[in-house]
Design a protein around this motif. Structure first.
Motif, PDB file in Angstrom:
ATOM      1  N   TRP A 101      15.552 -25.446  16.593  1.00 48.90           N
ATOM      2  CA  TRP A 101      15.462 -26.577  15.641  1.00 48.90           C
ATOM      3  C   TRP A 101      15.800 -26.196  14.207  1.00 48.90           C
ATOM      4  CZ3 TRP A 101      11.540 -26.105  11.954  1.00 48.90           C
ATOM      5  CH2 TRP A 101      10.463 -25.242  12.262  1.00 48.90           C
ATOM      6  N   ASP A 102      16.001 -24.919  13.963  1.00 45.47           N
ATOM      7  CA  ASP A 102      16.408 -24.514  12.613  1.00 45.47           C
ATOM      8  C   ASP A 102      17.064 -23.142  12.725  1.00 45.47           C
ATOM      9  OD1 ASP A 102      16.755 -24.471   9.863  1.00 45.47           O
ATOM     10  OD2 ASP A 102      14.654 -24.154   9.379  1.00 45.47           O
ATOM     11  N   MET A 131      14.657 -20.818  14.756  1.00 42.69           N
ATOM     12  CA  MET A 131      13.311 -21.337  15.004  1.00 42.69           C
ATOM     13  C   MET A 131      13.382 -22.142  16.295  1.00 42.69           C
ATOM     14  SD  MET A 131      12.276 -20.171  12.143  1.00 42.69           S
ATOM     15  CE  MET A 131      13.218 -19.660  10.708  1.00 42.69           C
ATOM     16  N   VAL A 171       5.864 -23.488  18.349  1.00 44.33           N
ATOM     17  CA  VAL A 171       7.087 -23.095  17.648  1.00 44.33           C
ATOM     18  C   VAL A 171       7.050 -21.597  17.383  1.00 44.33           C
ATOM     19  CG1 VAL A 171       7.411 -25.354  16.558  1.00 44.33           C
ATOM     20  CG2 VAL A 171       6.106 -23.584  15.352  1.00 44.33           C
ATOM     21  N   ALA A 218      16.366 -29.570   9.341  1.00 47.61           N
ATOM     22  CA  ALA A 218      15.382 -29.104  10.307  1.00 47.61           C
ATOM     23  C   ALA A 218      14.160 -30.029  10.290  1.00 47.61           C
ATOM     24  CB  ALA A 218      14.945 -27.683   9.938  1.00 47.61           C
ATOM     25  N   PRO A 219      13.585 -30.310  11.449  1.00 49.46           N
ATOM     26  CA  PRO A 219      14.046 -29.944  12.785  1.00 49.46           C
ATOM     27  C   PRO A 219      15.166 -30.871  13.253  1.00 49.46           C
ATOM     28  CG  PRO A 219      12.022 -31.236  12.937  1.00 49.46           C
ATOM     29  CD  PRO A 219      12.332 -31.100  11.471  1.00 49.46           C
ATOM     30  N   PRO A 230      13.310 -34.120  17.071  1.00 52.45           N
ATOM     31  CA  PRO A 230      11.893 -34.293  16.726  1.00 52.45           C
ATOM     32  C   PRO A 230      10.969 -33.275  17.399  1.00 52.45           C
ATOM     33  CG  PRO A 230      12.911 -36.398  17.246  1.00 52.45           C
ATOM     34  CD  PRO A 230      13.908 -35.343  17.628  1.00 52.45           C
ATOM     35  N   ILE A 231       9.972 -32.830  16.645  1.00 50.63           N
ATOM     36  CA  ILE A 231       8.951 -31.913  17.160  1.00 50.63           C
ATOM     37  C   ILE A 231       7.580 -32.497  16.833  1.00 50.63           C
ATOM     38  CG2 ILE A 231       7.932 -29.621  16.964  1.00 50.63           C
ATOM     39  CD1 ILE A 231      10.547 -28.584  16.005  1.00 50.63           C
ATOM     40  N   PRO A 232       6.683 -32.597  17.816  1.00 52.34           N
ATOM     41  CA  PRO A 232       5.343 -33.112  17.498  1.00 52.34           C
ATOM     42  C   PRO A 232       4.673 -32.235  16.436  1.00 52.34           C
ATOM     43  CG  PRO A 232       5.674 -33.000  19.865  1.00 52.34           C
ATOM     44  CD  PRO A 232       6.846 -32.310  19.231  1.00 52.34           C
ATOM     45  N   LEU A 233       4.016 -32.912  15.496  1.00 51.74           N
ATOM     46  CA  LEU A 233       3.397 -32.204  14.378  1.00 51.74           C
ATOM     47  C   LEU A 233       2.420 -31.131  14.863  1.00 51.74           C
ATOM     48  CD1 LEU A 233       3.582 -32.388  11.329  1.00 51.74           C
ATOM     49  CD2 LEU A 233       1.888 -34.213  11.373  1.00 51.74           C
ATOM     50  N   ASP A 234       1.617 -31.461  15.870  1.00 48.50           N
ATOM     51  CA  ASP A 234       0.616 -30.458  16.273  1.00 48.50           C
ATOM     52  C   ASP A 234       1.255 -29.270  16.992  1.00 48.50           C
ATOM     53  OD1 ASP A 234       1.097 -32.105  18.413  1.00 48.50           O
ATOM     54  OD2 ASP A 234      -1.003 -32.323  19.009  1.00 48.50           O
ATOM     55  N   MET A 266       3.756 -27.835  15.883  1.00 50.43           N
ATOM     56  CA  MET A 266       4.159 -26.934  14.794  1.00 50.43           C
ATOM     57  C   MET A 266       3.030 -25.997  14.395  1.00 50.43           C
ATOM     58  SD  MET A 266       6.682 -29.152  12.346  1.00 50.43           S
ATOM     59  CE  MET A 266       7.324 -27.739  11.471  1.00 50.43           C
ATOM     60  N   THR A 267       1.822 -26.297  14.824  1.00 53.35           N
ATOM     61  CA  THR A 267       0.682 -25.443  14.466  1.00 53.35           C
ATOM     62  C   THR A 267       0.379 -24.420  15.567  1.00 53.35           C
ATOM     63  OG1 THR A 267      -0.998 -26.875  15.455  1.00 53.35           O
ATOM     64  CG2 THR A 267      -0.313 -27.392  13.205  1.00 53.35           C
ATOM     65  N   ILE A 303       5.918 -18.136  13.308  1.00 54.78           N
ATOM     66  CA  ILE A 303       6.643 -18.466  12.076  1.00 54.78           C
ATOM     67  C   ILE A 303       5.771 -18.122  10.873  1.00 54.78           C
ATOM     68  CG2 ILE A 303       7.515 -20.423  10.716  1.00 54.78           C
ATOM     69  CD1 ILE A 303       8.622 -21.547  13.359  1.00 54.78           C
ATOM     70  N   VAL A 304       4.478 -18.387  11.002  1.00 59.84           N
ATOM     71  CA  VAL A 304       3.523 -17.957   9.981  1.00 59.84           C
ATOM     72  C   VAL A 304       2.526 -17.051  10.682  1.00 59.84           C
ATOM     73  CG1 VAL A 304       1.777 -18.696   8.322  1.00 59.84           C
ATOM     74  CG2 VAL A 304       3.773 -20.124   8.747  1.00 59.84           C
ATOM     75  N   ILE A 332      -2.570 -32.245   9.306  1.00 61.12           N
ATOM     76  CA  ILE A 332      -3.445 -32.617  10.426  1.00 61.12           C
ATOM     77  C   ILE A 332      -4.907 -32.449  10.022  1.00 61.12           C
ATOM     78  CG2 ILE A 332      -4.125 -32.014  12.787  1.00 61.12           C
ATOM     79  CD1 ILE A 332      -1.168 -31.157  13.228  1.00 61.12           C
ATOM     80  N   ALA A 390      -1.429 -36.059  14.249  1.00 65.31           N
ATOM     81  CA  ALA A 390      -1.063 -34.867  15.031  1.00 65.31           C
ATOM     82  C   ALA A 390      -0.004 -35.163  16.091  1.00 65.31           C
ATOM     83  CB  ALA A 390      -2.312 -34.274  15.681  1.00 65.31           C
ATOM     84  N   LEU A 441       2.361 -37.390  15.988  1.00 66.08           N
ATOM     85  CA  LEU A 441       3.654 -37.863  15.483  1.00 66.08           C
ATOM     86  C   LEU A 441       4.669 -36.724  15.458  1.00 66.08           C
ATOM     87  CD1 LEU A 441       2.588 -40.140  12.483  1.00 66.08           C
ATOM     88  CD2 LEU A 441       3.162 -40.795  14.828  1.00 66.08           C
ATOM     89  N   ALA A 442       5.919 -37.083  15.661  1.00 67.62           N
ATOM     90  CA  ALA A 442       6.963 -36.059  15.650  1.00 67.62           C
ATOM     91  C   ALA A 442       7.562 -35.934  14.256  1.00 67.62           C
ATOM     92  CB  ALA A 442       8.053 -36.412  16.653  1.00 67.62           C
ATOM     93  N   VAL A 443       7.749 -34.714  13.833  1.00 70.97           N
ATOM     94  CA  VAL A 443       8.465 -34.441  12.592  1.00 70.97           C
ATOM     95  C   VAL A 443       9.950 -34.674  12.870  1.00 70.97           C
ATOM     96  CG1 VAL A 443       9.144 -32.633  10.966  1.00 70.97           C
ATOM     97  CG2 VAL A 443       6.794 -32.743  11.810  1.00 70.97           C
ATOM     98  N   SER A 471      13.161 -32.468   7.313  1.00 70.50           N
ATOM     99  CA  SER A 471      12.550 -31.836   6.149  1.00 70.50           C
ATOM    100  C   SER A 471      13.642 -31.608   5.117  1.00 70.50           C
ATOM    101  CB  SER A 471      11.852 -30.529   6.545  1.00 70.50           C
ATOM    102  OG  SER A 471      12.792 -29.604   7.063  1.00 70.50           O
TER     103      SER A 471
END
Lengths: 463, 383
Positions: free
Chosen positions: A88-89, A96, A103, A437-438, A441-445, A447-448, A457-458, B295, B302, B304-306, B309
């Motif tokens: 995605w990036d 990534m 991720v 990027a992305p 689409p990638i679900p926000l959660d 990414m954690t 990534i972090v 979140i 949580a 939702l899709a990004v 950016s």
């Protein structure tokens, strides 16, 4: 010097042939692919490939599909293959990825992008109705899911895929309501000579047309429907006074390269006038102006699946050359000659089945151009009058065309052509949508969380 | 208008504006409306950098006292965008809530509210329990907050460009894709030259060049310690309404709003950029950290899709306040740059203030705390 970290993105014909060459040189490339199994879209495999014979799945392409899948099985132990992995990036020498609900990053020294293509649509009124699929989508339903998009299907668009999918549907038992090709008979005759670059393929294409006619399918040339309409018992394709009743439509006006990752990797894009779309800058050897980044297959500009295999291998040899490994010059020369033959063939195909730019310019106000954001032709005209966007990125910023989930992959070229018609600018002067990027689409959660088999990534996200 | 055909420049104008962000375009528009001949040079496209790539916060809350008078003036303009530029630019006076995670941060909010009351602005201090009762989507991270009802948010992609179009309608000769190669004194006025040799003379020069503001000032011998600030911005797919207000957090490490379309848009941390080639990108590391914070504050997002950016290029000053006012050393030169990541709300008022300064020699708005004088004491004597 540490071992090169080679990442290939895409396990279609180009990606698999590239992996084969690299594995043959004793390297162990990482092959990342969004799909469940290798083959890309063209040689896509069903969830359990043993259930249906190759001949039934791939028809005339059965031997090529089998050869590619078998090559993959043979080299699989020698490569690091990771299916169901979205890149995605691309930044700072790393890709990534999104995989397994998380991720992660994968560093690379060399990146070979074999990202393939998607269908190009014409946003006819009604193209977003349920039951309307892209030609590629219709074909995947058949190959991967063993089902048809409808019982009575109309095929609308242009290009070789239009006839291929129509024949595949007819053979699979669908009633083909009509094949409506925007390419004119005159253009097809005028460019026919160029087909001699690949006579067998040309004959097969002619055979498809003949078979459709034999089956009594109406084949219309130089025709573009005004609309796809919803009816009491399904859909109808409206063409002048005629209505072709159907329950599904396969729609596709050629293919367009998937260039987002190349853009993020710093590869400049150029406007391909024949295909009226943006392609990454690259030589026939797959090298790009971005150091260590190679492109191959239809993602480098549409030349078709057979050429993609040659281009994947050629780009892999270029990569080996850049690593200082010995490469058989005769082999690369043969590959390049093969690619050149396909390029000549493709030039003829592009001439026979051109993008219907005039139809794009003449679309009615209520046609939905950007389906993610539901932006119509009228919206684009209004934004153009009020805010005077200078290019497609500004059109996106001002009026949201291309601002949705697909990042303009399905509307970018169309929005560009419509804006060109409004402003009188050349489409090539209106830029290409910037990849962001992305890229999907990638679900926000997700990414954690950290994807398996990747670096976080972090660092703190590792827990 | 993109300067593609390199049409000749006017020999002499009343004012030249360098930098086509919201402030520059608004200033040019007001001057043209007052009958002045104005040419505006934008190195690429109007409103495409800090004015267009920012978060879109229209907020008075949380600003330092030096910025409040001009922020109040700006807030009055935001209601009138339809009459000024022909579009509301997505402005929604939804309120702005600043959140505290700790008692210490909460005390800071109370102190700010006290200060703002002195300026006539009322913000409500809300305990964590009250906040969560009224805004049940907020997560457990919230200790308390403060609410400014008149703040809101808008679409930054529209504001700058629509001010640019309004400026053109007012008669401004707006030149996009026209970087200024040289700004120099010419008699009592200025000469502005482009790389291709074309030049124009102007009685007044206005420096609204954003992150390039100090570079422009340096051409006339003034030194400012301006740095590049590139916000890291993220947006999700659209969703049904979850929250209306725009949110900030003490410390500024995360801020979020939901657009009228339904996208949850949030920023936090910094991307990377190279201002010499107008290139800016968000960073995956920063995006991943911002996602976790987002979140934490609103768990309902949580799933939702990004979908995208981005980043942009803003200028920031050592004390996080813009440089706004007449040049300390060059008569006829006016600065407005270095908005330090929070200039979006101010832009329309900065344009008015600059026009006041040029046309009347003074402005009713107290901008004394933003004066360039605070950075260039050594050049005052030289002037």
């Amino acid at each position: 010097m540490s071992a090169p970290a080679i990442v290939i993105v895409g396990a279609g014909p180009a990606g698999v042939r590239a992996a084969e060459v690299l594995a043959g040189a004793g390297l162990r490339p990482i092959l990342l692919d969004e799909g469940d199994r290798c083959g890309g879209q063209i040689y896509r495999q069903p969830p359990d490939p043993r259930k249906r014979p190759y001949a039934k799945l791939y028809g005339t392409e059965a031997e090529r599909a089998r050869a590619l899948h078998e090559t993959f099985s043979r080299i699989a132990p020698e490569i690091d293959y990771r299916p169901r992995t979205l890149v995605w990036d691309v930044a700072g020498g790393q890709v990534m990825v999104h995989a397994g609900g998380g991720v992660g990053r994968i560093p690379y020294s060399h990146l070979l992008l074999a990202t393939g293509a998607t269908d190009r649509t014409l946003p006819l009124p009604g193209w977003t109705l349920p039951g309307v699929y892209t030609l590629g989508g219709a074909q995947i339903a058949l190959k991967a899911q063993d089902c048809l998009i409808g019982k009575r299907v109309a095929f609308v668009g242009t290009g070789p895929l239009l006839y291929l999918v129509a024949v595949q549907y007819a053979r699979a038992g669908a009633e083909v309501a009509a094949v409506i090709d925007s390419g004119t008979r005159a253009a097809q005759v005028a460019n026919a000579l160029g087909l001699l670059a690949q006579p067998k393929v040309a004959l097969r294409g002619l055979g498809f047309v003949a078979e459709l006619k034999r089956r009594g399918v109406p084949v219309l040339k130089g025709a573009i429907p005004e609309a796809i309409e919803q009816t009491a018992d399904g859909l109808a394709v409206k063409l002048g006074a005629r209505r072709f009743a159907c329950d599904a439509v396969g729609l596709g006006y050629g293919l367009r390269a998937e260039t987002q990752l190349a853009d993020l990797a710093g590869v400049p894009r150029r406007f391909d006038a024949a295909q009226q779309t943006w392609v990454p800058e690259s030589g026939a050897d797959g090298r790009t102006p971005a150091a260590g980044v190679y492109v191959a297959g239809d993602g480098a500009g549409i030349l078709g699946a057979d050429a993609a295999e040659l281009r994947g291998a050629r780009a892999a040899f270029a990569l080996l050359e850049d690593l200082g490994k010995p490469v058989d010059a005769a082999k690369t020369k043969t590959l390049e000659a093969g690619i050149a033959r396909w390029a000549r063939f493709r030039a003829a195909i592009d001439g026979m089945f051109p993008v219907p730019a005039a139809a794009l310019a003449a679309l009615p106000d209520d046609a939905v151009v950007c389906r993610c954001e539901r932006i119509t032709v009228a919206d684009i005209r209004r934004v153009a009058a009020l805010a005077k966007p200078e290019d497609v990125n500004r059109l996106k910023a001002f009026g949201r065309a291309g601002m949705g989930r697909c990042q303009g992959r399905f509307c970018g070229e169309n929005a560009q052509a419509i804006l060109a018609a409004i402003t009188g600018a050349a489409p090539s002067a209106l830029g290409a949508h910037r990849a962001q990027a992305p890229i999907k689409p990638i679900p926000l959660d997700d990414m954690t969380r950290v994807a398996p088999n990747t670096d976080p990534i972090v660092e703190e996200a590792a827990q | 208008m993109i300067d593609a055909d390199k049409k000749p420049l006017p020999q002499h104008v009343d004012a030249v504006v360098i930098g086509g962000g919201t402030a520059g375009c608004a200033a040019a528009m007001h001057l043209a409306n007052a009958g002045k001949r104005v040419v505006l040079f934008e190195q690429r496209l109007a409103g495409a950098q800090a004015s267009g790539q920012n978060y879109g916060g229209v907020r008075q809350q949380g600003r330092c006292p030096e910025e409040l008078p001009i922020s109040f003036r700006a807030r009055r303009i935001w209601d009138r965008l339809p009459e000024i530029v022909g579009h509301d630019c997505g402005f929604r006076p939804s309120g702005h809530i600043k959140l505290a995670r700790t008692a210490e941060e909460f005390a800071g909010l109370e102190a700010w509210a006290e200060m703002a009351r002195g300026f006539g602005l009322n913000v409500a201090i809300l305990s964590g329990n009250v906040l969560r009762a009224e805004h049940n989507y907020l997560g457990s991270w919230v200790y308390g907050g403060s609410y400014c009802a008149t703040d809101g948010h808008a679409n930054p992609r529209l504001v700058g460009p629509l001010f640019a179009r309004a400026a053109e309608r007012a008669g401004v000769d707006l030149r996009e894709c026209c970087p200024v190669a040289k700004l120099e004194r010419d008699g009592a006025g200025f000469r502005v030259s482009l790389a291709d040799g074309r030049s124009t003379r102007a009685d007044v020069a206005i420096n609204t060049a954003g992150a390039w503001g100090a570079d422009i000032a340096a051409q006339l011998g003034e030194t400012y310690d301006e740095h590049v600030l590139s916000p890291n911005m993220i947006v999700t797919e659209p969703a049904a309404p979850i929250f209306a207000a725009s949110f900030g957090v003490c410390g500024g490490d995360i801020y979020f709003r939901q657009t009228p379309r339904g996208n949850v848009l949030f920023g936090g941390g910094r991307g990377i950029s190279d201002k010499s080639r107008l290139w800016a990108r968000p960073l995956a590391t920063v995006s991943v950290q911002a996602a976790a914070k987002m979140i934490g504050f609103i768990p309902a997002v949580a799933h939702l899709a990004v979908i995208r950016s981005w980043s942009g290029i803003d200028g920031s000053m050592p004390d996080d306040r813009p440089v706004l006012g007449p040049s300390p050393s060059v008569p006829g030169l006016f600065h407005a740059f270095g908005f330090s990541g929070h200039g979006f709300q101010l832009g329309p008022a900065v344009g008015e203030v600059l026009a006041d300064l040029v046309l009347a020699g003074h402005t009713e708005t107290d901008i004394s705390g933003l004066s360039p004088l605070r950075f260039t004491p050594s050049t005052i004597g030289a002037a």
